[in-house]
Enzyme design. Structure first.
Site, short mmCIF file in Angstrom:
data_model
loop_
_atom_site.label_atom_id
_atom_site.label_comp_id
_atom_site.label_asym_id
_atom_site.label_seq_id
_atom_site.Cartn_x
_atom_site.Cartn_y
_atom_site.Cartn_z
N ARG A 145 -8.20 42.79 -13.53
CA ARG A 145 -7.87 43.45 -12.28
C ARG A 145 -7.44 42.40 -11.26
O ARG A 145 -7.89 41.26 -11.32
CB ARG A 145 -9.08 44.23 -11.75
CG ARG A 145 -9.60 45.30 -12.69
CD ARG A 145 -10.92 45.90 -12.19
NE ARG A 145 -11.40 46.95 -13.08
CZ ARG A 145 -12.17 46.74 -14.15
NH1 ARG A 145 -12.55 45.50 -14.44
NH2 ARG A 145 -12.56 47.75 -14.91
N LYS A 170 -15.99 45.03 -12.45
CA LYS A 170 -16.37 46.33 -11.91
C LYS A 170 -17.84 46.61 -12.23
O LYS A 170 -18.30 46.40 -13.34
CB LYS A 170 -15.48 47.42 -12.52
CG LYS A 170 -15.48 48.72 -11.74
CD LYS A 170 -14.39 49.64 -12.24
CE LYS A 170 -14.32 50.89 -11.40
NZ LYS A 170 -13.25 51.79 -11.86
N HIS A 234 -1.51 46.43 -10.71
CA HIS A 234 -2.25 47.39 -11.55
C HIS A 234 -1.40 47.87 -12.72
O HIS A 234 -1.93 48.14 -13.80
CB HIS A 234 -2.72 48.57 -10.71
CG HIS A 234 -3.90 49.28 -11.31
ND1 HIS A 234 -5.11 48.65 -11.55
CD2 HIS A 234 -4.06 50.54 -11.76
CE1 HIS A 234 -5.96 49.50 -12.10
NE2 HIS A 234 -5.34 50.65 -12.25
N ARG A 237 -1.77 45.52 -15.51
CA ARG A 237 -3.03 45.75 -16.23
C ARG A 237 -2.83 46.87 -17.25
O ARG A 237 -3.27 46.76 -18.40
CB ARG A 237 -4.13 46.10 -15.22
CG ARG A 237 -5.47 46.49 -15.85
CD ARG A 237 -6.53 46.59 -14.75
NE ARG A 237 -7.71 47.34 -15.18
CZ ARG A 237 -8.69 46.84 -15.92
NH1 ARG A 237 -8.61 45.60 -16.36
NH2 ARG A 237 -9.73 47.58 -16.24
N HIS A 260 -13.36 47.55 -19.61
CA HIS A 260 -13.60 49.00 -19.54
C HIS A 260 -15.04 49.30 -19.94
O HIS A 260 -15.45 48.94 -21.04
CB HIS A 260 -12.66 49.76 -20.48
CG HIS A 260 -11.23 49.72 -20.06
ND1 HIS A 260 -10.18 49.84 -20.95
CD2 HIS A 260 -10.65 49.59 -18.84
CE1 HIS A 260 -9.04 49.78 -20.30
NE2 HIS A 260 -9.30 49.62 -19.02
N TYR A 269 -4.70 54.66 -23.65
CA TYR A 269 -3.52 53.82 -23.88
C TYR A 269 -2.94 54.01 -25.28
O TYR A 269 -1.87 53.48 -25.58
CB TYR A 269 -3.88 52.35 -23.64
CG TYR A 269 -4.22 52.09 -22.20
CD1 TYR A 269 -3.22 51.89 -21.25
CD2 TYR A 269 -5.54 52.06 -21.76
CE1 TYR A 269 -3.53 51.66 -19.92
CE2 TYR A 269 -5.86 51.84 -20.43
CZ TYR A 269 -4.85 51.64 -19.52
OH TYR A 269 -5.15 51.43 -18.19
#
Length: 284
Positions: A145, A170, A234, A237, A260, A269
Site C-alpha cells: 500500500r 493494515k 492503488h 497494487r 490481505h 483477482y
C-alpha cells in the site's frame, strides 16, 4: 483544540494508521460542517434523528454510493465512541443496521494491464527522478500500500537479501515482502540521489522530499497524476495482485505479499474485471 482535532488525537492514541486517522477525521469534519450549516449551532453531541437525516442527505442530495456512505457512518460510530469516553455523551446513537448492505462485487478491481504499467514506468524513468521511479517500481512489483511504502525506514530493508519489513500494515500487522531485481535496482539508484537531499541525514524514512523528512501521500498522488489520469498508487497494487497470479503465484503467496488478511480479497483477482465482464455479456 476543536473537537475534530481532539478526535484525531484520540485515534492516534489508539494506534490507528495515518490513513484511518485522516479518513475518519475528514468524515467528522464533513458531518460537523453539515450539522452547523443545517442547524446554525455548534455540535456538542450526536442525536439519532440528526444521524438519520444526514444519511438521507448523503443518499438523496449528495448521491454518494453505498461504500462512501458506509465509510462516513463508520467514522461517526467511532466519533460516537470518542464522545462517550470524553464524557460528552452517554448513548450510542449509530447502529449496525445503519450500514447500507452492498452485494459483493466479484469482478477483479484491476483496471490496467501490464503494457499500461510499463509505459507509465518508462515515462517516470525518462523524467529522471530516481525517487519517483523507485516508488512507482516498488508499488508495481511488491503490492504494498502507498501508506506502507511511505512508512518504510532505512533499516527496514536489506538490499542483499531482497527483503523488506512492513511494520505499519493494515490492522497494525507486520509482514516481510520480497523485492525483485527491478525494485532493488530502482532503490539502489535512488539511494545515491537521496544523499543530496537536505533532509537525508535527519530522516529515518526511505522516501523523503527536499523539505520534509517523510514524503506525503498527497504529494505522491499529485506526482502520479502528472504522468497518468488512470494509474494511481492503488491501481498499481491491484495490478501487482493480478500480474502475480497470472505469472504463477499461488493465492496464498499473493495474500502474504500484499498483506490481505482475508483470502477472499485475493481471490477477486482471479476473476475478470468489469470491462471484461461487459465484453462477455455482449457474447450472449
Amino acid at each position: 483544540m476543536d473537537v475534530a482535532k481532539q478526535f484525531s488525537s484520540y485515534l492516534k492514541q489508539e494506534n490507528k494508521t495515518e490513513n484511518t486517522v485522516q479518513g475518519y477525521t475528514s468524515g467528522i469534519r464533513q458531518y460537523i460542517k453539515w450539522f452547523e450549516g443545517s442547524y446554525d449551532r455548534k455540535l456538542t453531541k450526536l442525536y439519532r434523528q440528526n444521524i438519520l437525516e444526514y444519511i438521507s442527505y448523503l443518499k438523496n442530495v449528495k448521491m454518494l454510493n453505498a461504500k462512501s456512505i458506509n465509510h462516513k457512518i463508520s467514522s461517526l460510530a467511532k466519533f460516537n465512541e470518542f464522545l462517550i469516553q470524553k464524557g460528552s455523551q452517554q448513548d450510542q446513537v449509530i447502529l449496525k443496521t445503519d450500514m447500507i448492505k452492498v452485494q459483493t462485487v466479484y469482478a477483479s478491481p484491476t483496471q490496467i494491464v501490464e503494457l499500461d504499467v510499463k509505459k507509465f514506468l518508462q515515462s517516470v524513468l525518462e523524467d529522471n527522478n530516481k525517487r519517483n521511479y523507485a516508488i512507482a517500481t516498488l508499488l508495481a512489483y511488491t503490492g504494498v500500500r502507498i501508506s506502507e511504502a511511505l512508512s518504510i525506514k532505512m533499516n527496514d530493508f536489506n538490499l542483499q537479501t531482497g527483503e523488506c519489513i512492513i511494520r505499519s500494515g493494515k490492522g497494525g500487522k507486520q509482514r516481510i515482502v520480497l523485492l525483485n531485481s527491478k525494485v532493488l535496482s530502482a532503490i539502489k539508484d535512488y539511494l545515491i540521489d537521496r544523499k543530496t537531499y537536505s533532509t537525508a541525514h535527519e530522516s529515518p524514512y526511505l522516501f523523503i522530499s527536499k523539505k520534509r523528512e517523510k514524503l506525503d501521500r498527497t504529494v505522491v498522488n499529485r506526482i502520479f497524476k502528472s504522468y497518468s489520469n488512470v494509474i494511481t498508487p492503488h491501481q498499481l497494487r491491484h495490478f501487482f495482485c493480478t500480474n502475480a497470479i497470472e505469472k504463477g503465484f499461488s493465492i496464498h503467496e499473493v495474500a502474504n505479499q500484499a498483506g490481505h488478511s482475508n483470502i477472499h480479497t485475493t481471490l477477486l483477482y482471479t476473476n475478470p474485471n468489469q470491462l471484461q465482464l461487459k465484453n462477455k455479456m455482449e457474447l450472449l
